[in-house]
Enzyme design. Structure first.
Site, short mmCIF file in Angstrom:
data_model
loop_
_atom_site.label_atom_id
_atom_site.label_comp_id
_atom_site.label_asym_id
_atom_site.label_seq_id
_atom_site.Cartn_x
_atom_site.Cartn_y
_atom_site.Cartn_z
N CYS A 2 82.49 40.94 25.05
CA CYS A 2 81.37 41.45 24.27
C CYS A 2 81.45 42.96 24.38
O CYS A 2 82.09 43.50 25.28
CB CYS A 2 80.05 40.99 24.86
SG CYS A 2 79.96 39.21 25.02
N ARG A 27 85.93 43.69 20.21
CA ARG A 27 85.72 43.00 21.48
C ARG A 27 84.99 41.67 21.32
O ARG A 27 84.94 40.86 22.24
CB ARG A 27 84.91 43.89 22.44
CG ARG A 27 85.59 45.19 22.79
CD ARG A 27 84.68 46.00 23.68
NE ARG A 27 84.44 45.35 24.95
CZ ARG A 27 85.16 45.53 26.04
NH1 ARG A 27 86.18 46.34 26.01
NH2 ARG A 27 84.86 44.89 27.16
N TRP A 74 80.73 37.72 21.94
CA TRP A 74 81.76 36.69 21.84
C TRP A 74 81.27 35.57 22.74
O TRP A 74 81.24 35.72 23.96
CB TRP A 74 83.12 37.22 22.31
CG TRP A 74 84.24 36.25 22.12
CD1 TRP A 74 84.97 36.04 20.99
CD2 TRP A 74 84.77 35.37 23.11
NE1 TRP A 74 85.91 35.08 21.22
CE2 TRP A 74 85.82 34.65 22.50
CE3 TRP A 74 84.46 35.09 24.45
CZ2 TRP A 74 86.56 33.69 23.18
CZ3 TRP A 74 85.20 34.13 25.13
CH2 TRP A 74 86.24 33.45 24.49
N ASN A 100 77.90 41.76 29.35
CA ASN A 100 79.26 41.29 29.07
C ASN A 100 79.79 40.68 30.35
O ASN A 100 79.68 41.29 31.41
CB ASN A 100 80.14 42.48 28.65
CG ASN A 100 81.60 42.12 28.56
OD1 ASN A 100 81.94 40.99 28.23
ND2 ASN A 100 82.47 43.08 28.85
N GLY A 101 80.34 39.46 30.27
CA GLY A 101 80.87 38.80 31.47
C GLY A 101 80.34 37.39 31.56
O GLY A 101 79.82 36.84 30.59
N GLU A 465 106.20 34.29 19.66
CA GLU A 465 105.32 35.32 19.13
C GLU A 465 105.03 35.08 17.64
O GLU A 465 103.88 35.22 17.19
CB GLU A 465 105.96 36.71 19.35
CG GLU A 465 105.21 37.88 18.76
CD GLU A 465 103.80 38.08 19.31
OE1 GLU A 465 103.42 37.42 20.29
OE2 GLU A 465 103.05 38.87 18.71
N LYS A 469 101.30 34.45 15.99
CA LYS A 469 100.73 35.23 14.88
C LYS A 469 100.22 34.29 13.80
O LYS A 469 99.14 34.48 13.25
CB LYS A 469 101.78 36.18 14.25
CG LYS A 469 102.22 37.35 15.10
CD LYS A 469 101.17 38.40 15.35
CE LYS A 469 100.35 38.12 16.56
NZ LYS A 469 100.66 38.68 17.82
N GLU A 472 97.00 32.34 14.98
CA GLU A 472 95.74 33.08 15.12
C GLU A 472 95.27 33.71 13.81
O GLU A 472 94.08 33.84 13.57
CB GLU A 472 95.79 34.10 16.26
CG GLU A 472 96.66 35.30 16.02
CD GLU A 472 96.54 36.32 17.17
OE1 GLU A 472 97.50 37.08 17.33
OE2 GLU A 472 95.53 36.35 17.87
N HIS A 488 116.03 17.33 21.99
CA HIS A 488 115.43 16.72 23.19
C HIS A 488 113.98 16.31 22.95
O HIS A 488 113.24 16.06 23.89
CB HIS A 488 115.53 17.68 24.37
CG HIS A 488 116.94 18.01 24.74
ND1 HIS A 488 117.82 17.07 25.22
CD2 HIS A 488 117.64 19.17 24.66
CE1 HIS A 488 119.00 17.63 25.43
NE2 HIS A 488 118.92 18.91 25.10
N LYS A 583 89.50 40.69 20.70
CA LYS A 583 90.66 41.52 20.99
C LYS A 583 90.89 41.62 22.49
O LYS A 583 92.01 41.58 22.97
CB LYS A 583 90.42 42.91 20.39
CG LYS A 583 91.56 43.89 20.58
CD LYS A 583 92.71 43.55 19.67
CE LYS A 583 93.89 44.45 19.85
NZ LYS A 583 95.13 43.83 19.34
#
Ligand code: M6R
Length: 588
Positions: A2, A27, A74, A100-101, A465, A469, A472, A488, A583
Site C-alpha cells: 500500500c 504500490r 493493495w 501498510n503491512g 520471464e 510477462k 501478468e 518428460h 509493483k
C-alpha cells in the site's frame, strides 16, 4: 504494497495528497482514501478504484485543511470494498490511520478491543491500529505515548501514519518503509520518496521501530521506548520524480523503449564501488543469488554467466524459498540479492536470515535509498529511473547489464561486455523498430488459452520471464519450459490449440530446439520461432538480430515484453496496472 502519505504544511493539502498518491499508485491500486483536518475536525473520503477515478467521483481534492493523510490499498485482509479502504478510525473520529503491512495478531487484539467496547467497521487488520491508538490516547491525551504503547502491541510488519484531531501527525514503522520529507513550512511522511520528491530532495529514513511525531513547526523522533533519537538527512536524486509517460500511451511501453539507454546506464558503474563489490564476491567461498519474480530470473542468468565466464559456481534460489535452503550458508558465504524496488519482503527476509548466519550481503537495486541497499555490505544500482509499470521490463535488462559488467570484471574481460553492450543497443533498437510486426503476432494469438515458451541453457530463464510477462499483463496461462524437458511430461499438454514459442537463436542449442519443434508440430501446435534464423518449422517467425551467444538473454526478452504488452491491449487490460498485483510486494 500500500502507499501511505501524510502531509502538514501551509498549502491546501488535499490536492497535494492526491498527486502524491498518483505517483505512488504502483504500490497498490485497489482503493483510495484521504482524511484531512480542518478547524479541529477530521473528515474522510474513500472508495474503491484508481486515484483519478475516486477523485473524480468523490472530489477528493476539494477537501479542506492543511493537514492530512492518504492511502492507496493493495488488499491483504478484507475484500476490496469502500469500508475496507483506508483511512480507518477508532470508534470516534478523533484519530484517522493509514497503514501498510500486516498485523499478524490482529484477531487477538480485535477480541480484546471488542471486549473493551470498541466497535469495528471494516474487515481489515489495519483497523486495530486505529482502535489501539484511540484506547491509549483516551488515557493520557498524548499522541506520542499512544503510538509507543500501540507499537508495543503489534506483531507483524507495519508502517502507519495517524492524524490526530489536535493537528499532529504521528507514525512508526517495522519492516515497512516510512520516510520523512522535510519542506520549508512543514513535513511529509511517506512510504516512498516519490510521495514528496517534487517538493524536496531531502529525506530522513526511519529505522525499524522509530516513532515520528510532527506538527507544523517541529519534527520529533523517538526510539520504541520514547527516547529521542536523531536520524541523518539524506539527499536523494531528483530524477526519480520523472515519471511522466512522454509520447507513449503507457508507462510499460515507454519503459520497454528506454532499454537501449538503460542497459548502458546500468553498465556504467563507479569503479571503486564495483571493485569493492567484486572483491567481496571473490573473497567468499560460496555465492548465492536471490530475488523474486523477474529479479529471480536475473539471478538464474547470473549463475549461468558466472559459471561460464568466470568458472565460479553459484546457487540461485528464489527469495520465497530461501529460508528453506540455508544448510550450507555461513560466514564464508555471500548472498547477492537482486531487487528493483529493494523493498520486496521475501528478499529482505532472505537477507536478514543470511546476515544472522554471518553471510555477507551484496545487492543490486534500482533504488539506492531502499531498505535492501541500506542493509547491504555493498550495493550497486542499475539507475534506470523509476519503473512505474507493474511488469518489470527495463529493470530486468538493467539488472542483466549490470551483472554482465560484474562478471566481465571477475573474468578479466572475457565477456567483452564493453563492446557487447554497444552491439546490444543496436540490436534492441532493431527489435523495437519491429514493434508493429510483433503487434501482428499478438493479433494472431490473442485468443490463446495456453502459451508455452521453450528455451534451453541460458535461454531458459528468458522462457520463464517471457511467460511471466504474458501471465501478468495479458492474463493468459503461459508456461516457461526447459526445451529438453518437453518429452518428460509437457508434451502431453500439446495439441492443435497450443501456441508454442521457441527461443532459438543460432547457438549451441539451435539444432536440438529444431528437433523439439518438429515433435511439437507433429501434435498440431502453432509454433512461433524467436530467432536470428528462419526455419520451415515455424508457423510464425519473430526475427531478432544476431549478437554474440552470451548476450542473447538481454535481447530476446524484448519481443516477449512487446508481445505481452499488445496482448494486454487486445484484451482491454491496462498493462500498467494488472489486476491483483502491486509493483512493490512488501508483504510476505
Ligand atoms: O522489486 P523487485 O525486483 O524485488 O520485485 C520482484 C517481483 O515482485 C517483480 O519482479 C514481479 O515479479 C514483477 N511484477 C514481474 O514483472
Amino acid at each position: 504494497m500500500c502507499s501511505i502519505i501524510g502531509c502538514i504544511g501551509r498549502l491546501n493539502v488535499a490536492p497535494v495528497l492526491v498527486e502524491s498518491l498518483k505517483r505512488m499508485e504502483y504500490r497498490g491500486y485497489d482503493s483510495v482514501g484521504i482524511a484531512t483536518i480542518d478547524n479541529g475536525r477530521i473528515s474522510t473520503r474513500k472508495g474503491v478504484g484508481r486515484v483519478a477515478d475516486v477523485d473524480k467521483s468523490l472530489n477528493l481534492i476539494m477537501m479542506p485543511g492543511q493537514i492530512g493523510i492518504g492511502h492507496t490499498r493493495w488488499a491483504t485482509h478484507g475484500g476490496v470494498t469502500d469500508k475496507n479502504a483506508h483511512p480507518h478510525y477508532g470508534c470516534r473520529a478523533e484519530i484517522a490511520v493509514v497503514h501498510n503491512g500486516i498485523v499478524e495478531n490482529y484477531k487477538e487484539l480485535k477480541e480484546e478491543l471488542v471486549h473493551l467496547g470498541h466497535e469495528f467497521k471494516s474487515d481489515t487488520d489495519s483497523e486495530v491500529i486505529a482502535h489501539l491508538l484511540e484506547q491509549y490516547y483516551a488515557e493520557q491525551k498524548d499522541g506520542t505515548q499512544a503510538i509507543i504503547k500501540t507499537c508495543k502491541r503489534l506483531k507483524g510488519t507495519y508502517a502507519f501514519v495517524a492524524a490526530f484531531e489536535d493537528g499532529t501527525l504521528g507514525g512508526s514503522r517495522y519492516d515497512e518503509p516510512l520516510i520523512i520529507g522535510p519542506v520549508e513550512d512543514g513535513y511529509f511522511i511517506s512510504s516512498d520518496i516519490l510521495g514528496f520528491l517534487p517538493y524536496t530532495d531531502k529525506a530522513i529514513f526511519l529505522d525499524n521501530k522509530d516513532i515520528v511525531v510532527v506538527d507544523r513547526h517541529r519534527l520529533k523522533l523517538y526510539d520504541s521506548d520514547g527516547n529521542p533519537v536523531n536520524r541523518p538527512v539524506t539527499q536523494v536524486a531528483w530524477e526519480l520524480a520523472a515519471i511522466d509517460k512522454g509520447k507513449f500511451t503507457h508507462h510499460t511501453l515507454k519503459e520497454i523503449h528506454e532499454q537501449p539507454h538503460t542497459i548502458m546506464i546500468a553498465a556504467t558503474q563507479n569503479r571503486e564501488k564495483i571493485n569493492d563489490f567484486c572483491r567481496i564476491l571473490l573473497d567468499s567461498k560460496t555465492i548465492y543469488f536471490t530475488g523474486s519474480g523477474t529479479s529471480y530470473h536475473s539471478a538464474l542468468v547470473a549463475k549461468h554467466i558466472l559459471a561460464r565466464f568466470a568458472k565460479i559456481r553459484a546457487e540461485s534460489i528464489m527469495s520465497s524459498e530461501f529460508q528453506y535452503a540455508l544448510d550450507s550458508l555461513d560466514s564464508s558465504s555471500v548472498l547477492v540479492a537482486i531487487s528493483q524496488s529493494g523493498e520486496t519482503a521475501d528478499v529482505l527476509q532472505s537477507v536478514k536470515t543470511a546476515k544472522q548466519m554471518g553471510a555477507k550481503i551484496l545487492s543490486i537495486v534500482n533504488i539506492p535509498t531502499s531498505s535492501l541497499a541500506r542493509i547491504s555490505d555493498s550495493f550497486l544500482s542499475i539507475d534506470c529511473g523509476p519503473e512505474v509499470g507493474v511488469a518489470a521490463t527495463k529493470s530486468f535488462t538493467g539488472q542483466l547489464s549490470l551483472l554482465y559488467s560484474v562478471v566481465d570484471r571477475l573474468c578479466n574481460g572475457r565477456v567483452d561486455y564493453e563492446a557487447g553492450k554497444l552491439e546490444l543497443v543496436d540490436a534492441i533498437n532493431d527489435v523495437l523498430a519491429s514493434e508493429t510486426e510483433i503487434e501482428k503476432v499478438a493479433d494472431r494469438i490473442r485468443d490463446a488459452k495456453d502459451i508455452y515458451i521453450m528455451g534451453r541453457s541460458i535461454h531458459y530463464p528468458i522462457a520463464l520471464e517471457g511467460a511471466l510477462k504474458i501471465k501478468e499483463l495479458a492474463y493468459i496461462h503461459a508456461e516457461g519450459i526447459a526445451a529438453g524437458e518437453l518429452k518428460h511430461g509437457p508434451l502431453a499438454l500439446i495439441d492443435k490449440n497450443s501456441i508454442v514459442v521457441i527461443i532459438n537463436p543460432r547457438d549451441g542449442t539451435f539444432d536440438d530446439n529444431i528437433a523439439s519443434a518438429h515433435e511439437i508440430k507433429a501434435r498440431g501446435a502453432t509454433i512461433i520461432g524467436v530467432s536470428d534464423e528462419p526455419n520451415d518449422v515455424y508457423d510464425i517467425f519473430v526475427r531478432i538480430p544476431s549478437v554474440r551467444d552470451a548476450l542473447y538473454p538481454l535481447l530476446e526478452v524484448v519481443p516477449f515484453q512487446i508481445l505481452a504488452y499488445y496482448l494486454a491491449l487486445r484484451k482491454s487490460v491496462d498493462p500498467d496496472y494488472p489486476r491483483n498485483l502491486a509493483k512493490s510486494v512488501t508483504v510476505k
